[in-house]
Design a protein around this motif. Structure first.
Motif, PDB file in Angstrom:
ATOM      1  N   ALA A 144      26.341 -13.411  48.075  1.00 57.56           N
ATOM      2  CA  ALA A 144      25.298 -14.266  47.512  1.00 57.56           C
ATOM      3  C   ALA A 144      24.122 -13.433  47.025  1.00 57.56           C
ATOM      4  O   ALA A 144      23.572 -13.684  45.943  1.00 57.56           O
ATOM      5  CB  ALA A 144      24.837 -15.280  48.561  1.00 57.56           C
ATOM      6  N   SER A 145      23.748 -12.439  47.800  1.00 57.52           N
ATOM      7  CA  SER A 145      22.654 -11.555  47.405  1.00 57.52           C
ATOM      8  C   SER A 145      22.976 -10.817  46.111  1.00 57.52           C
ATOM      9  O   SER A 145      22.129 -10.660  45.230  1.00 57.52           O
ATOM     10  CB  SER A 145      22.378 -10.549  48.532  1.00 57.52           C
TER      11      SER A 145
ATOM     12  N   ALA B 120      29.701 -16.864  45.630  1.00 54.34           N
ATOM     13  CA  ALA B 120      29.721 -16.058  46.857  1.00 54.34           C
ATOM     14  C   ALA B 120      30.949 -16.390  47.691  1.00 54.34           C
ATOM     15  O   ALA B 120      31.609 -15.489  48.235  1.00 54.34           O
ATOM     16  CB  ALA B 120      28.447 -16.300  47.654  1.00 54.34           C
ATOM     17  N   HIS B 121      31.271 -17.676  47.786  1.00 53.13           N
ATOM     18  CA  HIS B 121      32.441 -18.109  48.563  1.00 53.13           C
ATOM     19  C   HIS B 121      33.724 -17.558  47.939  1.00 53.13           C
ATOM     20  O   HIS B 121      34.606 -17.030  48.652  1.00 53.13           O
ATOM     21  CB  HIS B 121      32.475 -19.638  48.611  1.00 53.13           C
ATOM     22  N   ALA B 122      33.835 -17.644  46.637  1.00 51.89           N
ATOM     23  CA  ALA B 122      35.045 -17.178  45.953  1.00 51.89           C
ATOM     24  C   ALA B 122      35.251 -15.675  46.124  1.00 51.89           C
ATOM     25  O   ALA B 122      36.390 -15.195  46.128  1.00 51.89           O
ATOM     26  CB  ALA B 122      34.968 -17.537  44.472  1.00 51.89           C
ATOM     27  N   ALA B 123      34.150 -14.937  46.265  1.00 53.28           N
ATOM     28  CA  ALA B 123      34.239 -13.480  46.371  1.00 53.28           C
ATOM     29  C   ALA B 123      34.426 -13.001  47.805  1.00 53.28           C
ATOM     30  O   ALA B 123      34.629 -11.806  48.038  1.00 53.28           O
ATOM     31  CB  ALA B 123      32.980 -12.846  45.782  1.00 53.28           C
ATOM     32  N   THR B 124      34.365 -13.908  48.768  1.00 54.29           N
ATOM     33  CA  THR B 124      34.442 -13.527  50.184  1.00 54.29           C
ATOM     34  C   THR B 124      35.892 -13.496  50.642  1.00 54.29           C
ATOM     35  O   THR B 124      36.606 -14.493  50.568  1.00 54.29           O
ATOM     36  CB  THR B 124      33.630 -14.513  51.049  1.00 54.29           C
ATOM     37  N   SER B 125      36.327 -12.350  51.126  1.00 52.65           N
ATOM     38  CA  SER B 125      37.731 -12.171  51.502  1.00 52.65           C
ATOM     39  C   SER B 125      37.950 -12.152  53.012  1.00 52.65           C
ATOM     40  O   SER B 125      39.098 -12.224  53.468  1.00 52.65           O
ATOM     41  CB  SER B 125      38.273 -10.867  50.905  1.00 52.65           C
ATOM     42  N   SER B 126      36.885 -12.060  53.793  1.00 51.93           N
ATOM     43  CA  SER B 126      37.027 -12.036  55.248  1.00 51.93           C
ATOM     44  C   SER B 126      37.575 -13.365  55.758  1.00 51.93           C
ATOM     45  O   SER B 126      37.293 -14.422  55.193  1.00 51.93           O
ATOM     46  CB  SER B 126      35.675 -11.766  55.915  1.00 51.93           C
ATOM     47  N   THR B 127      38.333 -13.296  56.831  1.00 51.50           N
ATOM     48  CA  THR B 127      38.807 -14.511  57.485  1.00 51.50           C
ATOM     49  C   THR B 127      37.686 -15.099  58.332  1.00 51.50           C
ATOM     50  O   THR B 127      36.965 -14.373  59.011  1.00 51.50           O
ATOM     51  CB  THR B 127      40.017 -14.201  58.378  1.00 51.50           C
TER      52      THR B 127
ATOM     53  N   THR C 205      33.852 -27.007  50.100  1.00 48.15           N
ATOM     54  CA  THR C 205      33.523 -26.095  49.010  1.00 48.15           C
ATOM     55  C   THR C 205      32.086 -26.362  48.564  1.00 48.15           C
ATOM     56  O   THR C 205      31.400 -27.225  49.124  1.00 48.15           O
ATOM     57  CB  THR C 205      34.465 -26.295  47.802  1.00 48.15           C
ATOM     58  N   TYR C 206      31.680 -25.639  47.540  1.00 44.96           N
ATOM     59  CA  TYR C 206      30.329 -25.829  46.990  1.00 44.96           C
ATOM     60  C   TYR C 206      30.123 -27.261  46.510  1.00 44.96           C
ATOM     61  O   TYR C 206      28.989 -27.756  46.490  1.00 44.96           O
ATOM     62  CB  TYR C 206      30.094 -24.846  45.839  1.00 44.96           C
ATOM     63  N   LEU C 207      31.212 -27.953  46.150  1.00 47.26           N
ATOM     64  CA  LEU C 207      31.100 -29.334  45.671  1.00 47.26           C
ATOM     65  C   LEU C 207      30.648 -30.287  46.776  1.00 47.26           C
ATOM     66  O   LEU C 207      30.139 -31.373  46.494  1.00 47.26           O
ATOM     67  CB  LEU C 207      32.435 -29.802  45.102  1.00 47.26           C
ATOM     68  N   ASP C 208      30.844 -29.884  48.030  1.00 49.20           N
ATOM     69  CA  ASP C 208      30.440 -30.715  49.161  1.00 49.20           C
ATOM     70  C   ASP C 208      28.993 -30.474  49.581  1.00 49.20           C
ATOM     71  O   ASP C 208      28.490 -31.143  50.482  1.00 49.20           O
ATOM     72  CB  ASP C 208      31.358 -30.447  50.357  1.00 49.20           C
TER      73      ASP C 208
END
Length: 285
Positions: free
Chosen positions: A80-81, A100-107, A166-169
């Motif tokens: 996000a930053s 930011a969510h789409a780019a995050t790969s950690s579980t 998701t971001y839509l929520d």
């Protein structure tokens, strides 16, 4: 980190509205059992435009799957930053959450709140879950975000899994801020343990944003450790039909106490100059 800059002054002509921005203080207190790794909350502060603040709270249940719950929120906040100034984001916190969510790969998974202040005074907020924000003006809370949850103690959350929000929520809101307003942003470790009137009195009693953030975090921590304190969390639990342990019930005692948790607090005061960041605890994600 301190950032200095100049901004138009409205002293000579009060009709002209000067650009606004944040002076920000932060404080983080990890859960007593998670001090060694720094807790599972993450946050970032940016001086982009009028200022951006965000908090993500990792979902501790992942530890049962041998997954470190702190990894997902930390990567989410780092991403996000990095995307704050992205052209596609266009100063929309909901889109910032999406990227930011789409780019995050950690579980893992996390609740998250993002607040972006435009220099014209408009604060844009997007929130998924039970991190929260209060806007305080002249000693009163004029805006309060509401937690999103599936049921008690199970908030909406962004996740690495297909099942999740998701971001839509995100709950989205805007408010126009003026010089002198204060925002308080935090994880549920703050709002589960500190009432709004306590937040207001603490803000009023501390002119320095860094000291205010520290005072609020310490207050939340003290309440969380107090089994007799009738906290916002215990009040909500009772309203949902939860009962105290049997021994308390036998003694005629009600369900009380704070909630042990990671506690992240960001306090931002609206001013007519650029953002000045005064960290007292770890501000890197």
């Amino acid at each position: 980190m301190a950032v200095s800059c100049s901004s138009p002054s409205s002293e000579l002509n009060p009709v002209i509205k000067s650009d606004v921005s944040f002076s920000v203080g932060t404080y983080l207190i990890p859960h007593p059992k998670k001090v060694d790794k720094g807790g599972e909350d993450a946050f970032f502060v940016s001086n982009y435009n009028g200022g951006v603040v965000a908090v993500a709270d990792g979902v501790s249940g992942w530890a049962e799957e041998d997954v470190d719950p702190s990894l997902f929120p930390r990567e989410l906040m780092t991403n996000a930053s990095n995307f704050v100034g992205d052209e596609e984001v266009n100063y929309d916190p909901q889109i910032l959450i999406r990227k930011a969510h789409a780019a995050t790969s950690s579980t893992g998974s996390a609740t998250v709140i993002v607040a972006m202040l435009e220099k014209n005074g408009i604060l844009k907020i997007a929130n998924v879950g039970d991190c929260g924000l209060r806007v305080i003006r002249n000693g009163n809370v004029i805006l309060s975000t509401s937690p999103q949850e599936h049921y008690f103690d199970c908030p909406f959350q962004l996740s690495s899994e297909r099942v999740g929000q998701t971001y839509l929520d995100a709950a989205v809101s805007n408010v126009e801020l003026i010089e002198g307003d204060t925002i308080v942003v935090g994880s549920d470790g703050l709002f589960d343990n500190v009432f709004d009137h306590e937040i207001v009195s603490t803000i009023v009693g501390h002119r320095n944003v860094a000291e205010a953030a520290k005072a609020l975090a310490n207050l939340a921590s003290n309440h969380a450790l107090d089994s007799n304190f009738d906290s916002p969390y215990s009040l909500e639990a009772r309203s949902r039909g939860f009962e105290p342990p049997l021994w308390k019930k036998i003694l005629g005692m009600k369900l009380t106490g704070g909630k042990l948790d990671d506690i992240t607090v960001i306090v931002g005061e609206v001013s007519g100059s650029c953002l000045k960041y005064k960290p007292l605890r770890n501000d890197a994600v």
